[in-house]
Every structure is written in structure tokens, then in C-alpha cells.
Design a protein around this motif. Structure first.
Motif, PDB file in Angstrom:
ATOM      1  N   LYS A  42       0.794  -1.238   0.000  1.00 12.89           N
ATOM      2  CA  LYS A  42       0.000   0.000   0.000  1.00 12.89           C
ATOM      3  C   LYS A  42       0.826   1.287   0.000  1.00 12.89           C
ATOM      4  O   LYS A  42       0.305   2.375   0.281  1.00 12.89           O
ATOM      5  CB  LYS A  42      -1.005   0.067   1.164  1.00 12.89           C
ATOM      6  CG  LYS A  42      -1.868  -1.140   1.400  1.00 12.89           C
ATOM      7  CD  LYS A  42      -2.317  -1.840   0.158  1.00 12.89           C
ATOM      8  CE  LYS A  42      -3.335  -1.076  -0.653  1.00 12.89           C
ATOM      9  NZ  LYS A  42      -3.562  -1.784  -1.963  1.00 12.89           N
ATOM     10  N   THR A  45       3.216   0.567  -4.691  1.00 16.98           N
ATOM     11  CA  THR A  45       3.844  -0.496  -5.481  1.00 16.98           C
ATOM     12  C   THR A  45       3.336  -0.527  -6.927  1.00 16.98           C
ATOM     13  O   THR A  45       4.127  -0.562  -7.875  1.00 16.98           O
ATOM     14  CB  THR A  45       3.489  -1.873  -4.853  1.00 16.98           C
ATOM     15  OG1 THR A  45       3.518  -1.746  -3.442  1.00 16.98           O
ATOM     16  CG2 THR A  45       4.413  -2.956  -5.327  1.00 16.98           C
ATOM     17  N   THR A  46       2.012  -0.524  -7.081  1.00 19.85           N
ATOM     18  CA  THR A  46       1.411  -0.644  -8.412  1.00 19.85           C
ATOM     19  C   THR A  46       1.819   0.540  -9.289  1.00 19.85           C
ATOM     20  O   THR A  46       2.139   0.391 -10.466  1.00 19.85           O
ATOM     21  CB  THR A  46      -0.133  -0.661  -8.277  1.00 19.85           C
ATOM     22  OG1 THR A  46      -0.477  -1.541  -7.206  1.00 19.85           O
ATOM     23  CG2 THR A  46      -0.802  -1.089  -9.545  1.00 19.85           C
ATOM     24  N   ARG A 113       5.930   5.245   2.271  1.00 14.81           N
ATOM     25  CA  ARG A 113       4.831   6.219   2.349  1.00 14.81           C
ATOM     26  C   ARG A 113       4.569   6.502   3.811  1.00 14.81           C
ATOM     27  O   ARG A 113       4.856   5.649   4.673  1.00 14.81           O
ATOM     28  CB  ARG A 113       3.590   5.572   1.702  1.00 14.81           C
ATOM     29  CG  ARG A 113       2.411   6.484   1.549  1.00 14.81           C
ATOM     30  CD  ARG A 113       1.241   5.739   0.925  1.00 14.81           C
ATOM     31  NE  ARG A 113       0.170   6.650   0.561  1.00 14.81           N
ATOM     32  CZ  ARG A 113      -1.004   6.270   0.083  1.00 14.81           C
ATOM     33  NH1 ARG A 113      -1.247   4.985  -0.131  1.00 14.81           N
ATOM     34  NH2 ARG A 113      -1.928   7.158  -0.201  1.00 14.81           N
ATOM     35  N   SER A 121      -4.872   2.969   3.867  1.00 15.11           N
ATOM     36  CA  SER A 121      -5.020   2.284   2.587  1.00 15.11           C
ATOM     37  C   SER A 121      -5.192   0.775   2.805  1.00 15.11           C
ATOM     38  O   SER A 121      -6.056   0.129   2.203  1.00 15.11           O
ATOM     39  CB  SER A 121      -3.795   2.584   1.721  1.00 15.11           C
ATOM     40  OG  SER A 121      -3.948   2.067   0.431  1.00 15.11           O
ATOM     41  N   TYR A 157       6.223   7.937  -1.617  1.00 15.64           N
ATOM     42  CA  TYR A 157       4.961   8.162  -2.331  1.00 15.64           C
ATOM     43  C   TYR A 157       4.700   9.659  -2.402  1.00 15.64           C
ATOM     44  O   TYR A 157       4.280  10.189  -3.434  1.00 15.64           O
ATOM     45  CB  TYR A 157       3.860   7.450  -1.541  1.00 15.64           C
ATOM     46  CG  TYR A 157       2.474   7.542  -2.109  1.00 15.64           C
ATOM     47  CD1 TYR A 157       1.966   6.521  -2.894  1.00 15.64           C
ATOM     48  CD2 TYR A 157       1.654   8.635  -1.833  1.00 15.64           C
ATOM     49  CE1 TYR A 157       0.677   6.585  -3.397  1.00 15.64           C
ATOM     50  CE2 TYR A 157       0.369   8.706  -2.328  1.00 15.64           C
ATOM     51  CZ  TYR A 157      -0.114   7.682  -3.115  1.00 15.64           C
ATOM     52  OH  TYR A 157      -1.392   7.754  -3.606  1.00 15.64           O
ATOM     53  N   CYS A 188       0.908   7.056 -16.425  1.00  6.73           N
ATOM     54  CA  CYS A 188       0.786   6.377 -15.122  1.00  6.73           C
ATOM     55  C   CYS A 188      -0.012   7.201 -14.121  1.00  6.73           C
ATOM     56  O   CYS A 188       0.117   6.989 -12.909  1.00  6.73           O
ATOM     57  CB  CYS A 188       2.176   6.058 -14.568  1.00  6.73           C
ATOM     58  SG  CYS A 188       3.099   4.981 -15.656  1.00  6.73           S
ATOM     59  N   ARG A 216      -7.720   3.351  -4.955  1.00  6.08           N
ATOM     60  CA  ARG A 216      -8.782   3.829  -4.079  1.00  6.08           C
ATOM     61  C   ARG A 216      -8.902   5.323  -4.260  1.00  6.08           C
ATOM     62  O   ARG A 216      -9.636   5.796  -5.102  1.00  6.08           O
ATOM     63  CB  ARG A 216      -8.475   3.417  -2.628  1.00  6.08           C
ATOM     64  CG  ARG A 216      -9.626   3.600  -1.655  1.00  6.08           C
ATOM     65  CD  ARG A 216      -9.209   3.236  -0.235  1.00  6.08           C
ATOM     66  NE  ARG A 216      -8.095   4.035   0.244  1.00  6.08           N
ATOM     67  CZ  ARG A 216      -8.211   5.187   0.898  1.00  6.08           C
ATOM     68  NH1 ARG A 216      -9.402   5.643   1.182  1.00  6.08           N
ATOM     69  NH2 ARG A 216      -7.140   5.870   1.282  1.00  6.08           N
ATOM     70  N   LYS A 217      -8.100   6.128  -3.493  1.00  8.58           N
ATOM     71  CA  LYS A 217      -8.172   7.591  -3.613  1.00  8.58           C
ATOM     72  C   LYS A 217      -6.922   8.173  -4.267  1.00  8.58           C
ATOM     73  O   LYS A 217      -6.982   9.168  -4.968  1.00  8.58           O
ATOM     74  CB  LYS A 217      -8.319   8.204  -2.219  1.00  8.58           C
ATOM     75  CG  LYS A 217      -9.728   8.353  -1.726  1.00  8.58           C
ATOM     76  CD  LYS A 217      -9.734   9.327  -0.565  1.00  8.58           C
ATOM     77  CE  LYS A 217     -11.118   9.683  -0.116  1.00  8.58           C
ATOM     78  NZ  LYS A 217     -11.080  10.498   1.122  1.00  8.58           N
ATOM     79  N   GLY A 218      -5.762   7.597  -3.912  1.00  2.59           N
ATOM     80  CA  GLY A 218      -4.507   8.064  -4.495  1.00  2.59           C
ATOM     81  C   GLY A 218      -4.120   9.464  -4.075  1.00  2.59           C
ATOM     82  O   GLY A 218      -3.660  10.258  -4.897  1.00  2.59           O
TER      83      GLY A 218
HETATM   84  P1  A3P Z   1      -5.033   4.796  -1.355  1.00  2.00           P
HETATM   85  O1  A3P Z   1      -5.697   3.569  -0.785  1.00  2.00           O
HETATM   86  O2  A3P Z   1      -4.549   5.754  -0.282  1.00  2.00           O
HETATM   87  O3  A3P Z   1      -5.826   5.485  -2.395  1.00  2.00           O
HETATM   88  P2  A3P Z   1      -0.026  -0.497  -3.547  1.00  2.00           P
HETATM   89  O4  A3P Z   1       0.051  -0.448  -5.046  1.00  2.00           O
HETATM   90  O5  A3P Z   1       1.342  -0.557  -2.892  1.00  2.00           O
HETATM   91  O6  A3P Z   1      -0.966  -1.562  -3.078  1.00  2.00           O
HETATM   92  O7  A3P Z   1      -0.618   0.925  -3.059  1.00  2.00           O
HETATM   93  C1  A3P Z   1      -1.959   1.275  -3.284  1.00  2.00           C
HETATM   94  C2  A3P Z   1      -2.140   2.787  -3.025  1.00  2.00           C
HETATM   95  O8  A3P Z   1      -1.528   3.534  -4.102  1.00  2.00           O
HETATM   96  C3  A3P Z   1      -3.616   3.181  -2.985  1.00  2.00           C
HETATM   97  O9  A3P Z   1      -3.665   4.293  -2.096  1.00  2.00           O
HETATM   98  C4  A3P Z   1      -3.840   3.605  -4.450  1.00  2.00           C
HETATM   99  O10 A3P Z   1      -4.995   4.410  -4.637  1.00  2.00           O
HETATM  100  C5  A3P Z   1      -2.548   4.377  -4.718  1.00  2.00           C
HETATM  101  N1  A3P Z   1      -2.217   4.523  -6.160  1.00  2.00           N
HETATM  102  C6  A3P Z   1      -2.232   3.566  -7.120  1.00  2.00           C
HETATM  103  N2  A3P Z   1      -1.884   4.094  -8.300  1.00  2.00           N
HETATM  104  C7  A3P Z   1      -1.640   5.408  -8.100  1.00  2.00           C
HETATM  105  C8  A3P Z   1      -1.257   6.497  -8.958  1.00  2.00           C
HETATM  106  N3  A3P Z   1      -1.054   6.339 -10.267  1.00  2.00           N
HETATM  107  N4  A3P Z   1      -1.109   7.724  -8.382  1.00  2.00           N
HETATM  108  C9  A3P Z   1      -1.308   7.907  -7.053  1.00  2.00           C
HETATM  109  N5  A3P Z   1      -1.677   6.922  -6.204  1.00  2.00           N
HETATM  110  C10 A3P Z   1      -1.842   5.684  -6.724  1.00  2.00           C
END
Ligand code: A3P
Length: 258
Positions: A42, A45-46, A113, A121, A157, A188, A216-218
Motif C-alpha cells: 500500500k 507499489t502498483t 509512504r 489504505s 509516495y 501512469c 482507491r483515492k490516491g
Molecule cells: P489509497 O488507498 O490511499 O488510495 P499499492 O500499489 O502498494 O498496493 O498501493 C496502493 C495505493 O496507491 C492506494 O492508495 C492507491 O490508490 C494508490 N495509487 C495507485 N496508483 C496510483 C497512482 N497512479 N497515483 C497515485 N496513487 C496511486
């Protein structure tokens, strides 16, 4: 042992993580060209996976157009068959990876983060998506129970969110490639990646983006909508205790935050 978790080398794990880490130590040989994306769940990573793929796709020096990248899990993939540069992501701590990761010349990017946003998250993921009904207080108590060398790029982050162009350039420079920074940032963006993701994880997008539930919210600072002052104080105390003497403190998450 506490419920489903086992404490191993100072970290709490599900038993299958320990088996995976043993397999990685036994079967994975890091190469100098390897790129390892390391993170706690969270922390972004993605997003970092997608950025790395996008940087490589648009690099004039290293062109890489594979469909998706793999978790570092030798049970699932034959790591010797992946084309170079191989890109792996892992949630395992450095001490659980082969010792040669430190000496192989492979490039490690570690993203972190603010722990309060990381927790919020994670809680949302478990509560809303995995159907676990756990109160924020209970989840918080669990979370509370529960860094630099050459060759490691340490990212937050909050930095990525606050100054995406500058930090994508940092990643590309670290990977030794010239890339199209603005294109990468746009490709991205939260909206683009969320749009590309699926409920089921089938039909993986080029960016490695699979599941809608990872978006989710980002934003930075959503913890303010969820955590009490007492919870925040407890997190600050833990961070202070864990990081004492390391030169790190929670202020690293304030720099460059939007
Ligand atoms: P929130 O739940 O605070 O919105 P992971 O990939 O490590 O599981 O992390 C997930 C978190 O990264 C989530 O945070 C997600 O919304 C956020 N996230 C994913 N892609 C993003 C992007 N392109 N920009 C900003 N935040 C992003």
C-alpha cells in the motif's frame, strides 16, 4: 506465533511468505541488469511498477515492451527465462532476499509512504475489498504490533505525488535510461491506471496493472479523515522508536507532498 502470523527475523509474516522467501534465497540469482522494486504493501507499489514499465517502454537506451512484470516468486515463474532487464517486485525485507542482491549490481528502488496513509489504505483494502470486518481501532492495534546503500534508490509516495516529473527523471537516471518523462507521468496517472485495471485481474494491461481494488483515492493525507489524535500519537511514538539513530523521521514524508 500470533493467530495466522509467525514472527521471523523480526518481522510478522503469513507462513507462505516464509516458504516463498526460502525459495527465493535458494533459486533466484540476481543479475547486474535486474531491477527490484521493493515496498511495504500500500505504499505505491502498483504505481511504481507502472512507472518503471513506462520509463523502459519510452527509453531510447533500453527498450522494453513486455506485457507485464512478475512478482519475485520462483514457484510461479522460471526467472531464467525472463528477458533482461528483468523487473521484479517484492514486499519482502532486504534481509529475506539472497545476500548477493547487495553485491550483484542489481538496481533496487525502495518506495515508502507515510505510515498513517499506508495504514488507512491497508485497512480499506482488508475491510472493503477482502470482506474482513475489522474496526479501524482493531486494525490499527494490529498494524502497530507489527534503511541506505549504493544501488538503492529510496523514494517516497509523497515525493512522487508532489513532483512527479522530477522523480520520474530520478528513477530513469537511476536505471540509466533517457525516457519521455511527461509521457510516463501521464500514462501512469491515477486515473489512467485505474481505468486500465479490472475487477478480476484478467487481461493484464502493459503497465502490470491488474486489480481495481489497488486504486482507491490516491492522495496524500487521507489519514486525517480516519485516525484519531491518539492513534497518530501512537504511530509517531513507534516511528520514533524504530528509527532512532537512523537519521529518519516522519518529516521525510512532508517534503514535496502536494
Ligand atoms: P489509497 O488507498 O490511499 O488510495 P499499492 O500499489 O502498494 O498496493 O498501493 C496502493 C495505493 O496507491 C492506494 O492508495 C492507491 O490508490 C494508490 N495509487 C495507485 N496508483 C496510483 C497512482 N497512479 N497515483 C497515485 N496513487 C496511486
Amino acid at each position: 506465533v500470533d493467530g495466522q502470523r509467525i514472527r521471523h527475523k523480526g518481522f510478522w509474516f503469513k507462513p507462505e511468505f516464509i516458504t516463498a522467501s526460502e525459495a527465493i534465497r535458494a533459486h533466484y540469482t540476481p543479475l547486474p541488469s535486474d531491477i527490484i522494486l521493493a515496498s511495504f504493501p500500500k505504499t505505491g507499489t502498483t504505481w511504481l511498477k507502472a512507472l518503471t514499465f513506462s520509463i523502459l517502454r519510452h527509453s531510447s537506451t533500453i527498450h522494453d515492451d513486455r506485457d507485464h512484470l512478475d512478482n519475485l516468486n520462483p514457484h510461479e515463474v522460471d526467472t531464467t527465462k525472463i528477458s533482461c532487464p528483468r523487473v521484479f517486485n517484492t514486499h519482502l525485507p532486504l534481509s529475506f532476499l539472497p545476500d548477493t542482491v547487495m553485491t550483484s549490481g542489481s538496481k533496487v528502488i525502495y518506495i515508502t509512504r507515510h505510515p498513517a496513509d499506508t495504514f488507512v489504505s491497508l485497512w480499506h483494502l482488508y475491510n472493503n475489498k477482502f470482506g474482513t470486518e475489522i474496526s479501524i481501532q482493531e486494525a490499527f492495534d494490529d498494524f502497530c504490533k507489527g534503511l541506505d546503500r549504493d544501488g538503492v534508490l529510496f523514494l517516497t509516495y509523497e515525493e512522487l505525488k508532489g513532483k512527479p516529473e522530477e522523480n520520474v527523471k530520478r528513477i530513469a537516471d537511476f536505471l540509466g535510461c533517457k525516457t519521455m518523462v511527461e509521457k510516463v507521468v501521464k500514462e501512469c496517472s491515477f486515473e489512467n491506471l485505474r481505468g486500465a485495471s479490472k475487477e478480476t485481474g484478467e487481461g493484464v494491461h502493459w503497465s502490470g496493472t491488474k486489480y481495481k481494488m489497488f486504486f482507491r483515492k490516491g492522495v496524500v493525507g487521507d489519514w486525517k479523515n480516519h485516525l484519531t489524535q491518539e492513534m497518530m500519537k501512537e504511530l509517531e511514538d513507534i516511528a520514533e522508536m524504530k528509527w532512532r539513530g537512523s537519521g529518519l523521521d516522519l518529516n521525510i514524508f512532508n517534503n514535496n507532498a502536494s
